[in-house]
Design a protein around this motif. Structure first.
Motif, PDB file in Angstrom:
ATOM      1  N   ALA A 196      12.058  -1.235  -4.851  1.00  0.00           N
ATOM      2  CA  ALA A 196      11.150  -0.870  -3.653  1.00  0.00           C
ATOM      3  C   ALA A 196      11.051   0.538  -3.588  1.00  0.00           C
ATOM      4  O   ALA A 196      11.364   1.135  -4.535  1.00  0.00           O
ATOM      5  N   ASP A 197      10.621   1.178  -2.523  1.00  0.00           N
ATOM      6  CA  ASP A 197      10.350   2.538  -2.502  1.00  0.00           C
ATOM      7  C   ASP A 197      11.553   3.229  -1.798  1.00  0.00           C
ATOM      8  O   ASP A 197      11.580   4.073  -0.931  1.00  0.00           O
ATOM      9  N   LEU A 198      12.773   2.894  -2.157  1.00  0.00           N
ATOM     10  CA  LEU A 198      14.044   3.451  -1.955  1.00  0.00           C
ATOM     11  C   LEU A 198      14.681   4.356  -2.761  1.00  0.00           C
ATOM     12  O   LEU A 198      15.209   4.014  -3.895  1.00  0.00           O
ATOM     13  N   PRO A 199      14.670   5.714  -2.656  1.00  0.00           N
ATOM     14  CA  PRO A 199      15.206   6.626  -3.682  1.00  0.00           C
ATOM     15  C   PRO A 199      16.499   6.494  -3.633  1.00  0.00           C
ATOM     16  O   PRO A 199      17.181   5.940  -2.597  1.00  0.00           O
ATOM     17  N   PRO A 200      17.340   6.887  -4.505  1.00  0.00           N
ATOM     18  CA  PRO A 200      19.040   6.672  -4.773  1.00  0.00           C
ATOM     19  C   PRO A 200      19.852   7.479  -3.444  1.00  0.00           C
ATOM     20  O   PRO A 200      20.835   7.054  -3.280  1.00  0.00           O
ATOM     21  N   ARG A 307      -0.493   4.936  13.662  1.00  0.00           N
ATOM     22  CA  ARG A 307      -0.427   6.212  13.383  1.00  0.00           C
ATOM     23  C   ARG A 307       0.589   6.706  12.639  1.00  0.00           C
ATOM     24  O   ARG A 307       0.490   7.505  11.758  1.00  0.00           O
ATOM     25  N   ARG A 308       1.850   6.085  12.735  1.00  0.00           N
ATOM     26  CA  ARG A 308       3.068   6.366  12.371  1.00  0.00           C
ATOM     27  C   ARG A 308       3.220   5.203  11.043  1.00  0.00           C
ATOM     28  O   ARG A 308       4.543   5.596  10.576  1.00  0.00           O
ATOM     29  N   PHE A 309       2.499   4.436  10.985  1.00  0.00           N
ATOM     30  CA  PHE A 309       2.853   3.331   9.984  1.00  0.00           C
ATOM     31  C   PHE A 309       2.882   4.132   8.584  1.00  0.00           C
ATOM     32  O   PHE A 309       2.173   4.755   8.117  1.00  0.00           O
ATOM     33  N   GLN A 310       3.944   3.917   7.816  1.00  0.00           N
ATOM     34  CA  GLN A 310       4.152   4.364   6.652  1.00  0.00           C
ATOM     35  C   GLN A 310       3.987   3.147   5.295  1.00  0.00           C
ATOM     36  O   GLN A 310       4.781   2.340   5.323  1.00  0.00           O
ATOM     37  N   TRP A 311       3.264   3.697   4.505  1.00  0.00           N
ATOM     38  CA  TRP A 311       3.074   2.971   3.248  1.00  0.00           C
ATOM     39  C   TRP A 311       4.164   3.097   2.481  1.00  0.00           C
ATOM     40  O   TRP A 311       4.627   4.234   2.200  1.00  0.00           O
ATOM     41  N   ASP A 312       4.390   2.308   1.546  1.00  0.00           N
ATOM     42  CA  ASP A 312       5.153   2.471   0.203  1.00  0.00           C
ATOM     43  C   ASP A 312       4.509   3.071  -0.697  1.00  0.00           C
ATOM     44  O   ASP A 312       3.227   3.304  -0.590  1.00  0.00           O
ATOM     45  N   TYR A 313       5.150   3.492  -1.777  1.00  0.00           N
ATOM     46  CA  TYR A 313       4.374   4.385  -2.734  1.00  0.00           C
ATOM     47  C   TYR A 313       3.257   3.595  -3.489  1.00  0.00           C
ATOM     48  O   TYR A 313       3.217   2.264  -3.608  1.00  0.00           O
ATOM     49  N   ALA A 314       2.257   4.353  -3.829  1.00  0.00           N
ATOM     50  CA  ALA A 314       1.127   3.913  -4.850  1.00  0.00           C
ATOM     51  C   ALA A 314       1.781   3.560  -6.181  1.00  0.00           C
ATOM     52  O   ALA A 314       2.712   4.102  -6.762  1.00  0.00           O
ATOM     53  N   THR A 315       0.938   2.658  -6.668  1.00  0.00           N
ATOM     54  CA  THR A 315       1.546   2.197  -8.099  1.00  0.00           C
ATOM     55  C   THR A 315       0.440   2.120  -9.063  1.00  0.00           C
ATOM     56  O   THR A 315      -0.739   2.281  -8.628  1.00  0.00           O
ATOM     57  N   GLY A 462       3.817  -1.768   3.257  1.00  0.00           N
ATOM     58  CA  GLY A 462       4.546  -0.790   3.870  1.00  0.00           C
ATOM     59  C   GLY A 462       5.784  -0.506   3.520  1.00  0.00           C
ATOM     60  O   GLY A 462       6.510  -1.294   2.776  1.00  0.00           O
ATOM     61  N   THR A 463       6.494   0.721   3.768  1.00  0.00           N
ATOM     62  CA  THR A 463       7.684   0.884   3.300  1.00  0.00           C
ATOM     63  C   THR A 463       9.027   0.157   3.663  1.00  0.00           C
ATOM     64  O   THR A 463       8.980  -0.694   4.573  1.00  0.00           O
ATOM     65  N   THR A 464       9.718   0.051   2.830  1.00  0.00           N
ATOM     66  CA  THR A 464      11.050  -0.587   2.819  1.00  0.00           C
ATOM     67  C   THR A 464      12.179  -0.198   3.553  1.00  0.00           C
ATOM     68  O   THR A 464      13.121  -0.584   3.670  1.00  0.00           O
ATOM     69  N   SER A 465      11.816   1.313   3.861  1.00  0.00           N
ATOM     70  CA  SER A 465      12.665   2.053   4.364  1.00  0.00           C
ATOM     71  C   SER A 465      13.192   1.588   5.819  1.00  0.00           C
ATOM     72  O   SER A 465      12.469   0.811   6.435  1.00  0.00           O
ATOM     73  N   LEU A 466      14.587   1.862   6.340  1.00  0.00           N
ATOM     74  CA  LEU A 466      15.334   1.181   7.486  1.00  0.00           C
ATOM     75  C   LEU A 466      14.332   1.322   8.730  1.00  0.00           C
ATOM     76  O   LEU A 466      14.086   0.341   9.563  1.00  0.00           O
ATOM     77  N   HIS A 467      13.581   2.696   8.842  1.00  0.00           N
ATOM     78  CA  HIS A 467      12.930   2.848  10.019  1.00  0.00           C
ATOM     79  C   HIS A 467      11.480   2.001  10.144  1.00  0.00           C
ATOM     80  O   HIS A 467      10.940   1.995  11.165  1.00  0.00           O
ATOM     81  N   GLN A 468      11.267   1.266   9.120  1.00  0.00           N
ATOM     82  CA  GLN A 468      10.190   0.245   9.329  1.00  0.00           C
ATOM     83  C   GLN A 468      10.478  -1.219   8.714  1.00  0.00           C
ATOM     84  O   GLN A 468       9.490  -1.981   8.213  1.00  0.00           O
ATOM     85  N   GLN A 469      11.876  -1.713   9.194  1.00  0.00           N
ATOM     86  CA  GLN A 469      12.380  -2.930   8.979  1.00  0.00           C
ATOM     87  C   GLN A 469      12.671  -3.635  10.359  1.00  0.00           C
ATOM     88  O   GLN A 469      12.800  -3.016  11.257  1.00  0.00           O
ATOM     89  N   LEU A 470      12.852  -4.958  10.143  1.00  0.00           N
ATOM     90  CA  LEU A 470      13.458  -5.528  11.388  1.00  0.00           C
ATOM     91  C   LEU A 470      12.558  -5.437  12.477  1.00  0.00           C
ATOM     92  O   LEU A 470      11.402  -5.701  12.521  1.00  0.00           O
TER      93      LEU A 470
END
Length: 545
Positions: A196-200, A307-315, A462-470
């Motif tokens: 996913a787009d989750l850095p260490p 407007r605050r929706f965040q995409w995951d990284y480009a591939t 969309g990003t897998t980060s916690l602020h855009q899950q659940l």
């Protein structure tokens, strides 16, 4: 007129359509591309003797998904294949961390990095075994998963309660440092987190890395025999046998809304296609709300949140036809279907930091697939059908390698980045480039042109980060497939639980539609025949609200 129109014939759209058809609904699926599948397609465009997966390739989430298992796609001819080893992460000094389907073998390999790391892995696997069923149930059911979450909470309490919860919320770097003395276990966790787009250093990346590692440990990273397109073909065959219709080459440009309810869609050529009960959209949330549904039908809050929706990284992806197996310096990597290419956890952090700064990485982290190793049907004996992808910024502010890549992704930039990818493989497999018989370069604009859901090359909706899950997915206060428009359901990876080929987003949308109309609905054969005859005649139902 159909009971439901499904926009998009990706795996989520096809799963949704199958479940509605199982309930007796008539279903029409409309797909913009000339073939179904979304990001689950294969072809022979790289070399006529080689099957190449154009997008996704291996499917641990599909193997674990109760949604896909319940469809019994084996009855439609779908078969799965496994590489001898699930995953490998070689290092420049010749060492290699290996995820094997046998946990004893995985543990033994990690003990070679540091004594005691094998038992540490077995402890993590025991935790997984104790909560696996409830984790998967919570993951693949609509939000909030009340029953599954209650059972999971009880099991977590028995397994250590807050201490386990803390562990799963850790950044994967810290998780690995706490659990393993050597680098092997840390590499497996951190590399899997970067699926996913989750850095260490991201909160929760430890739990995601652990989840992906345990899925691989339990289910492997299987691939469909003959190419990823075989999974799509099985879904389409099943749907058609149940009376569903899939129409390709038809781009939906509007969700028709009357009286606050979705009553059908309109295609690019102006054709109106009615939906008696529901419209399910296997498209990204920004596309649905900004382009397909008029702003007058949506609360201002939703448009503001977007407007605050965040995409995951480009591939950025490269496919290869290779004249022989990849000559890894670490021999353990040769039998792995998936290989992570980066020099340790520090290399992953460096890569992630460059992305965060808007730089094209100079030594990109590669997720590499050896598809003939996983499925001998992919290419002639003694050859390898392979691919690798990496991530690049959506907005390029600089090039960490100093080659002047700007993110235009014209021919010069595509070729330069593909060369950079190959140079990275060459560092760990000297002689690799001499084996390349043909290659195909898929830059972010090319990926999006082949599947509009891959916005800018983003593959997870969309990003897998916690602020855009659940409850925050796709925007705060949702977390479910229902939308502000009655009868319209979000069925794509932009909805909970997010990216990956598991079908849960589509299944959740289908179940929501069925609940809204009574889950026991079954049409007679005569009703189904009548609906099929009237489907596609371009009539929308009158406004009865």
């Amino acid at each position: 007129m159909s009971d439901a129109v499904v926009v998009g014939a990706g795996p989520n759209g096809l799963v949704a359509a199958n479940l509605l058809a199982d309930a007796g609904w008539t279903v029409t699926v409309l797909e913009e591309q000339p073939e179904p599948g979304g990001a689950v397609r294969s072809d022979r465009a790289v070399h006529p003797d080689f099957v190449s997966d154009r997008f996704s390739a291996f499917y641990p989430l599909a193997a674990a998904s109760p949604v896909l298992r319940a469809l019994r796609l084996d009855r439609e001819g779908l078969r799965w294949s496994h590489a001898p080893r699930v995953l490998a992460h070689p290092l420049a000094d010749g060492r290699c961390a290996v995820l094997d389907r046998d946990p004893v073998a995985t543990a033994a390999g990690l003990d070679a990095f540091a004594a005691g790391d094998g038992p540490a892995w077995r402890e993590l696997h025991a935790l997984w075994d104790g909560i696996r069923d409830d984790v998967l149930s919570a993951l693949f059911t609509p939000f909030p998963p009340v029953r599954a979450a209650t059972r999971l909470a009880l099991r977590l309490r028995a397994a250590g309660g807050l201490r386990v919860a803390r562990r799963l919320l850790l950044p994967v770097r810290r998780f690995g440092e706490e659990e393993f003395a050597g680098e092997g276990g840390r590499l497996l966790l951190a590399g899997n987190a970067l699926h996913a787009d989750l850095p260490p250093e991201a909160t929760g990346s430890g739990g995601f890395g652990w989840l992906m590692s345990m899925l691989g440990q339990t289910y492997g990273f299987p691939v469909p025999v003959g190419g990823s397109g075989e999974l799509t073909a099985a879904l389409v065959r099943r749907l058609r046998r149940r009376g569903g219709t899939v129409r390709c080459g038809e781009r939906v440009t509007e969700i028709v809304v009357r009286g606050g309810r979705a009553v059908g869609v309109r295609t690019a050529d102006g054709t109106a296609i009615a939906a008696r009960r529901a419209v399910l959209a296997d498209v990204t949330a920004p596309l649905l709300y900004r382009e397909l549904v008029g702003a007058e039908h949506l609360p201002a809050r939703v448009l503001d949140d977007l407007r605050r929706f965040q995409w995951d990284y480009a591939t950025f992806k490269v496919d290869w036809a290779l004249s022989g197996p990849i000559p890894w310096a670490a021999p353990e990597a040769s039998g792995a279907g998936t290989v992570h290419v980066a020099e340790g956890v520090d290399g992953l952090t460096r890569f992630s930091a460059q992305l965060s700064m808007g730089q094209v990485p100079d030594r990109p982290f590669l997720l590499l697939g050896q598809m003939t190793t996983a499925d001998p049907a992919r290419s002639p004996a003694g050859t390898e059908s392979a691919w690798a992808y990496t991530h690049v910024p959506h907005r390029v502010r600089g090039d960490a390698a100093g080659q002047g890549l700007t993110g235009r992704w014209d021919e010069r930039e595509r070729e330069a980045m593909a060369d950079r990818v190959e140079e990275q493989v060459e560092r760990y497999a000297p002689g690799f480039r001499a084996l390349i018989a043909a290659r195909r370069v898929l830059s972010p604009p090319v990926l999006e042109a082949a599947d509009a859901n891959l916005h800018g090359g983003a593959v997870n909706g969309g990003t897998t980060s916690l602020h855009q899950q659940l409850v925050f997915r796709p925007v705060p206060g949702t977390g479910r497939p229902e939308t502000p428009v009655r009868g319209l359901y979000l069925a794509s990876a932009s909805a909970h639980p997010g990216g990956g080929v598991h079908g849960a987003c589509g299944a959740n949308a289908a179940r929501a539609a069925l609940r809204a109309h009574g889950s026991s609905l079954v049409l007679t054969a005569a009703q189904r025949a009548l609906s099929r005859r009237s489907a596609g005649r371009g009539r929308l139902p009158p406004d009865r609200t």
